[in-house]
Write a protein that holds these residues in place. Structure first.
Motif, short mmCIF file in Angstrom:
data_model
loop_
_atom_site.label_atom_id
_atom_site.label_comp_id
_atom_site.label_asym_id
_atom_site.label_seq_id
_atom_site.Cartn_x
_atom_site.Cartn_y
_atom_site.Cartn_z
N ALA A 168 32.66 12.81 31.19
CA ALA A 168 33.01 11.99 32.36
C ALA A 168 32.34 10.62 32.29
O ALA A 168 32.95 9.60 32.63
N GLN A 169 31.10 10.56 31.82
CA GLN A 169 30.39 9.28 31.71
C GLN A 169 30.96 8.42 30.58
O GLN A 169 31.13 7.22 30.74
N VAL A 170 31.25 9.03 29.45
CA VAL A 170 31.83 8.30 28.32
C VAL A 170 33.20 7.79 28.71
O VAL A 170 33.54 6.63 28.46
N TYR A 171 33.99 8.63 29.35
CA TYR A 171 35.32 8.24 29.79
C TYR A 171 35.25 7.07 30.78
O TYR A 171 36.01 6.10 30.66
N ALA A 172 34.36 7.15 31.75
CA ALA A 172 34.24 6.08 32.74
C ALA A 172 33.94 4.74 32.07
O ALA A 172 34.48 3.70 32.47
N PHE A 173 33.11 4.75 31.05
CA PHE A 173 32.79 3.53 30.31
C PHE A 173 34.02 3.01 29.57
O PHE A 173 34.38 1.84 29.67
N LEU A 174 34.69 3.89 28.82
CA LEU A 174 35.82 3.48 27.98
C LEU A 174 37.08 3.15 28.78
O LEU A 174 37.92 2.39 28.31
N ALA A 175 37.23 3.71 29.97
CA ALA A 175 38.43 3.49 30.77
C ALA A 175 38.48 2.09 31.39
O ALA A 175 39.50 1.71 31.95
N ASP A 176 37.39 1.34 31.27
CA ASP A 176 37.32 -0.03 31.80
C ASP A 176 37.26 -1.01 30.63
O ASP A 176 36.27 -1.06 29.91
N MET A 177 38.33 -1.78 30.43
CA MET A 177 38.38 -2.72 29.30
C MET A 177 37.26 -3.77 29.36
O MET A 177 36.90 -4.33 28.33
N ASN A 178 36.68 -4.02 30.53
CA ASN A 178 35.56 -4.95 30.62
C ASN A 178 34.38 -4.49 29.76
O ASN A 178 33.60 -5.32 29.28
N ASN A 179 34.25 -3.19 29.55
CA ASN A 179 33.14 -2.65 28.74
C ASN A 179 33.37 -2.74 27.24
O ASN A 179 32.44 -2.64 26.46
N HIS A 180 34.62 -2.91 26.82
CA HIS A 180 34.93 -2.88 25.39
C HIS A 180 34.35 -4.06 24.62
O HIS A 180 34.14 -3.96 23.41
N HIS A 181 34.07 -5.16 25.31
CA HIS A 181 33.44 -6.31 24.64
C HIS A 181 32.11 -5.91 24.01
O HIS A 181 31.74 -6.38 22.95
N ARG A 182 31.40 -4.98 24.67
CA ARG A 182 30.10 -4.52 24.17
C ARG A 182 30.24 -3.64 22.93
O ARG A 182 29.25 -3.41 22.22
N LEU A 183 31.44 -3.15 22.65
CA LEU A 183 31.67 -2.31 21.47
C LEU A 183 32.10 -3.13 20.25
O LEU A 183 32.01 -2.66 19.13
N MET A 184 32.58 -4.33 20.50
CA MET A 184 33.18 -5.16 19.45
C MET A 184 32.12 -5.80 18.54
O MET A 184 30.98 -5.98 18.95
N PRO A 185 32.55 -6.18 17.34
CA PRO A 185 31.65 -6.92 16.44
C PRO A 185 31.26 -8.27 17.04
O PRO A 185 31.95 -8.79 17.93
N ASP A 186 30.17 -8.84 16.55
CA ASP A 186 29.66 -10.11 17.06
C ASP A 186 30.60 -11.28 16.86
O ASP A 186 30.52 -12.27 17.59
N ASN A 187 31.49 -11.21 15.88
CA ASN A 187 32.34 -12.36 15.59
C ASN A 187 33.54 -12.51 16.52
O ASN A 187 34.31 -13.45 16.39
#
Length: 131
Positions: free
Chosen positions: A15-34
């Motif tokens: 549920a916690q992992v899903y809540a993080f991934l279900a919001d595209m605002n959080n995906h920037h933190r997963l992306m590479p630095d470039n």
């Protein structure tokens, strides 16, 4: 279709992992630095991969605590789908990130390495952020 996949175990319930991934605002933190020019809402994200392309992605499907499916919101450089699948066991979650891309032979030679690296980096960053 070419498939690039990476899996990681996160020490949090699904549920916690899903809540993080279900919001595209959080995906920037997963992306590479470039990644540059990131703009996002809960459902969509747009960004630039310098010297390569600009992309707009949207969440096409959410299945509570188990699946997030992301597709291009605008015309992509090639057909693609990104998918997060979550499986919970003993209060940890296995997260599998899959990129499926319709690449011709030339694009496959150029893009396979970077796409696999992207899949690996996203799962690694997810585990770091949520552990």
């Amino acid at each position: 279709m070419s498939v690039f996949e990476s899996a990681v175990t996160v020490n949090k319930p699904a549920a916690q992992v899903y809540a993080f991934l279900a919001d595209m605002n959080n995906h920037h933190r997963l992306m590479p630095d470039n990644i540059a020019d990131w703009v996002s809402t809960t459902d969509e994200a747009s960004f630039t991969i310098p010297n390569i392309t600009s992309l707009s992605l949207t969440i096409a499907e959410r299945v509570t605590d188990s699946l997030i499916r992301i597709i291009p919101a605008g015309p992509p450089p090639f057909e693609m789908e990104l998918k997060w699948e979550l499986t919970e066991a003993d209060n940890t979650t296995e997260a599998v990130f899959t990129i499926t891309a319709g690449l011709n032979m030339m694009m496959k030679m150029l893009a396979s390495g970077p796409l696999q690296k992207l899949a690996d980096e996203e799962t690694t960053n997810l585990a770091k952020l949520l552990s």
